[in-house]
Design an enzyme around this catalytic site. Structure first.
Site, short mmCIF file in Angstrom:
data_model
loop_
_atom_site.label_atom_id
_atom_site.label_comp_id
_atom_site.label_asym_id
_atom_site.label_seq_id
_atom_site.Cartn_x
_atom_site.Cartn_y
_atom_site.Cartn_z
N LYS A 153 0.86 -1.20 0.00
CA LYS A 153 0.00 0.00 0.00
C LYS A 153 0.88 1.23 0.00
CE LYS A 153 -4.52 0.87 0.24
NZ LYS A 153 -5.60 0.01 -0.24
P1 NAD Z 1 -13.75 7.70 -2.33
O1 NAD Z 1 -12.83 8.85 -2.06
O2 NAD Z 1 -14.28 7.49 -3.71
O3 NAD Z 1 -15.04 7.78 -1.36
C1 NAD Z 1 -14.96 7.99 0.02
C2 NAD Z 1 -16.27 8.61 0.46
O4 NAD Z 1 -16.30 8.67 1.90
C3 NAD Z 1 -16.47 10.05 -0.04
O5 NAD Z 1 -17.81 10.17 -0.53
C4 NAD Z 1 -16.30 10.88 1.23
O6 NAD Z 1 -17.06 12.09 1.18
C5 NAD Z 1 -16.82 9.93 2.27
N1 NAD Z 1 -16.41 10.24 3.64
C6 NAD Z 1 -15.20 10.64 4.10
N2 NAD Z 1 -15.24 10.85 5.43
C7 NAD Z 1 -16.53 10.58 5.81
C8 NAD Z 1 -17.22 10.62 7.05
N3 NAD Z 1 -16.60 10.98 8.18
N4 NAD Z 1 -18.51 10.25 7.08
C9 NAD Z 1 -19.16 9.88 5.95
N5 NAD Z 1 -18.55 9.83 4.76
C10 NAD Z 1 -17.26 10.18 4.69
O7 NAD Z 1 -12.98 6.42 -1.80
P2 NAD Z 1 -13.26 4.88 -2.12
O8 NAD Z 1 -12.30 4.46 -3.20
O9 NAD Z 1 -14.73 4.66 -2.27
O10 NAD Z 1 -12.74 4.22 -0.78
C11 NAD Z 1 -13.57 4.15 0.39
C12 NAD Z 1 -13.06 3.00 1.25
O11 NAD Z 1 -13.08 1.80 0.47
C13 NAD Z 1 -11.62 3.15 1.74
O12 NAD Z 1 -11.51 2.55 3.01
C14 NAD Z 1 -10.83 2.35 0.74
O13 NAD Z 1 -9.58 1.88 1.25
C15 NAD Z 1 -11.81 1.20 0.50
N6 NAD Z 1 -11.56 0.47 -0.74
C16 NAD Z 1 -11.66 1.06 -1.96
C17 NAD Z 1 -11.39 0.31 -3.10
C18 NAD Z 1 -11.54 0.88 -4.48
O14 NAD Z 1 -11.35 0.13 -5.45
N7 NAD Z 1 -11.92 2.13 -4.62
C19 NAD Z 1 -11.00 -1.03 -2.99
C20 NAD Z 1 -10.94 -1.61 -1.73
C21 NAD Z 1 -11.22 -0.84 -0.61
#
Ligand code: NAD
Length: 417
Positions: A106
Site C-alpha cells: 500500500k
Molecule cells: P472515495 O474517495 O471514492 O469515497 C470515500 C467517500 O467517503 C467520499 O464520498 C467521502 O465524502 C466519504 N467520507 C469521508 N469521510 C466521511 C465521514 N466521516 N462520514 C461519511 N462519509 C465520509 O474512496 P473509495 O475508493 O470509495 O474508498 C472508500 C473505502 O473503500 C476506503 O476505506 C478504501 O480503502 C476502501 N476500498 C476502496 C477500493 C476501491 O477500489 N476504490 C477497494 C478496496 C477498498
C-alpha cells in the site's frame, strides 16, 4: 470519526486473534505482524506559482510470499506511516482469502488533493512514481487506486514508469483507463463485491438481500456503486452519507440518482425529499444491512453498543476497531470483513494485470462472471472455516484462512537467505 485506534495496532490485534485458532508457530505469526519494508520519502514538488512544497509519502511492501506486492495509493491528509503499514497488511490478507497470487502492499501521500490544481497533482504523482520506480514493476509491486486517486493518477504513474524504463509495461499498475490498458468492470468492482458479499451473507442467514433495508456511510467509489447494485438487486437503500453529511428516507432512494445529485452538487445532502441525519445517526439506524464505505475507525466501542443493524458488510478498509468488533460479536451482529467484502477491487485489478500480460481484453460480462466466482468461492470457504472452528466471528475466521495460506507458501519456499 470515532476513536482513533492506531490501524497498524488493529491489524496486529486481528492477526493475534486469529493465530489462536491456527497451528502456525508464534515466531511465524510474529513475522506476519510486520511489513517486509517501507519506503518513506519526502517529495519536493513545484507549485504553479514557482514555489516548492514538500509532501510525506510512503510505500509499504508487507508480504511477498504469495506473489508480487499489490495495493493502492491513497491521497489524504490523514495518511501516516502506520496507516499505510496497516493497509498493506490488510492487502496481504485480502489477496490470500480470495486466493489471487499476490502479496500485500500500500502507498500514500499526506495531501488534501482538493487544495491543489490538476497540474500540481500531476507533478506530485510523477514525483512519487519516480521514487517508486526501483521498487515497483509488473512482477514486483503493482499499485492501484485508493481514496482520492483514480484512473488519471494510474495513467500518469504508468507513463512515468514506462518513460523512465524505456519500455511498455501496462501491468505495472492497475485501475487504469480502458485506453491505457485498464479493464472493463474495474471501476465497479469494489461495490460489486460488497453487493455479492451482502447477498451471500443474507442467503447464509436464510434471508434475502431483496428484502433488506440498507444504510451506506461514505458515498464514493465503493459506497455509491454498492448502493446502486443493491438497489438494482431489489434492496432498499434508506440512508447515505459523505463527508458533508447524511440523508434518510424510510421509503428508500434511487441510489443512482443520489450519486448523480452528489456529482452535480458535491454532496448527498439535499437530495429529493430526504431528511438530513448525522454520521452517528446513520451508523446506528435500525436497518438490516449497514455498509461502512468511508475510512478507518468509523465504528468504535461506544458506537458499536448502539449499532442496530443485523449485518455489517465492510466496503471500507478497517472501519470497525477491534474493541468494537468484540461488542458486535457479543450482540450477534454479523460482520463480513473488509478483506473479503471489498476484495472485488483487487480481484479485478488482478484480471486487469492478467489481460495486460496477455495483451488481450476480456468483455465486461466475463470480468463480472469471474469476479462473482472468486467472491462466492471465498465466501463459501470462509463459512466452512467459521463453522469448522471455534472462531468467534467471521473476521477471525477470515484471518485464519489468510494466515494459513501465507504461511504455507512461506514454508514451501523456505527461509533464505
Ligand atoms: P472515495 O474517495 O471514492 O469515497 C470515500 C467517500 O467517503 C467520499 O464520498 C467521502 O465524502 C466519504 N467520507 C469521508 N469521510 C466521511 C465521514 N466521516 N462520514 C461519511 N462519509 C465520509 O474512496 P473509495 O475508493 O470509495 O474508498 C472508500 C473505502 O473503500 C476506503 O476505506 C478504501 O480503502 C476502501 N476500498 C476502496 C477500493 C476501491 O477500489 N476504490 C477497494 C478496496 C477498498
Amino acid at each position: 470519526m470515532a476513536d482513533q485506534a492506531n490501524p497498524f495496532e488493529s491489524l496486529q490485534t486481528q492477526i493475534d486473534d486469529a493465530a489462536a485458532y491456527t497451528d502456525v508457530s508464534p515466531d511465524l505469526i510474529e513475522r506476519l505482524k510486520h511489513p517486509e519494508r517501507v519506503l518513506e520519502t519526502n517529495l519536493s514538488v513545484e507549485m504553479d506559482d514557482g514555489s516548492i512544497e514538500v509532501f510525506e509519502a510512503y510505500r509499504s511492501q508487507y508480504n511477498g510470499d504469495r506473489g508480487p506486492y499489490k495495493g493502492g495509493i491513497r491521497y489524504h491528509p490523514g495518511v501516516t506511516r502506520d496507516e499505510v503499514k496497516a493497509l498493506s497488511g490488510w492487502m496481504a490478507a485480502k489477496c490470500a482469502i480470495v486466493d489471487i497470487p499476490y502479496g500485500g502492499g500500500k502507498g500514500g501521500i499526506a495531501v488534501d488533493p482538493s487544495a491543489y490544481s490538476d497540474s500540481e497533482i500531476e507533478r506530485l504523482t510523477r514525483s512519487f512514481a519516480t521514487e517508486l520506480r526501483p521498487l515497483i514493476g509488473e512482477d514486483r509491486d503493482i499499485p492501484a487506486p485508493d481514496v482520492n486517486t483514480g484512473q488519471r493518477e494510474m495513467n500518469w504513474i504508468k507513463d512515468t514508469y514506462e518513460t523512465l524504463e524505456h519500455t511498455t509495461a501496462p501491468g505495472v499498475i492497475t485501475g487504469k483507463a480502458i485506453d491505457s490498458g485498464g479493464s472493463e468492470g474495474r471501476v465497479e468492482a469494489t461495490g460489486r463485491s460488497t453487493m455479492l458479499a451482502a447477498r451471500e451473507a443474507f442467503e447464509w442467514l436464510g434471508r434475502d438481500l431483496a428484502d433488506a433495508t440498507v444504510a451506506v456511510q461514505g458515498y464514493g467509489n465503493a459506497g455509491a456503486i454498492a448502493a446502486r447494485l443493491i438497489d438494482e438487486a431489489g434492496g432498499t437503500v434508506v440512508a447515505a452519507s459523505d463527508s458533508t453529511g447524511g440523508i434518510y428516507d424510510p421509503d428508500g432512494f434511487d441510489a443512482a440518482a443520489v450519486a448523480d445529485h452528489k456529482a452535480d452538487t458535491g454532496s448527498v445532502v439535499g437530495y429529493g425529499d430526504s431528511e438530513e441525519l448525522t454520521n452517528e445517526e446513520l451508523l446506528t439506524l435500525d436497518v438490516d444491512l449497514l455498509i461502512p464505505a468511508a475510512l478507518e475507525n468509523a465504528i468504535d466501542k461506544s458506537l458499536a453498543a448502539n449499532v442496530a443493524a443485523d449485518l455489517i458488510v465492510e466496503a471500507a478498509n478497517g472501519p470497525i476497531t477491534p474493541a468494537a468488533d468484540e461488542v458486535l460479536t457479543e450482540k450477534d451482529v454479523y460482520v463480513v470483513p473488509d478483506i473479503l467484502a471489498n476484495a472485488g477491487g483487487v480481484t479485478v485489478s488482478y484480471f486487469e494485470w492478467v489481460q495486460n500480460r496477455q495483451r488481450f481484453s476480456w468483455t465486461e460480462d466475463r470480468v463480472n462472471d469471474e469476479l462473482e466466482r472468486v467472491i462466492t468461492t471465498a465466501f463459501d470457504g470462509l463459512i466452512d472455516t467459521f463453522e469448522a472452528t471455534d472462531t468467534p466471528n467471521l473476521r477471525t475466521a477470515a484471518y485464519v484462512v489468510a494466515l494459513e495460506r501465507i504461511v504455507s507458501a512461506y514454508e514451501q519456499g523456505g527461509n533464505w537467505p
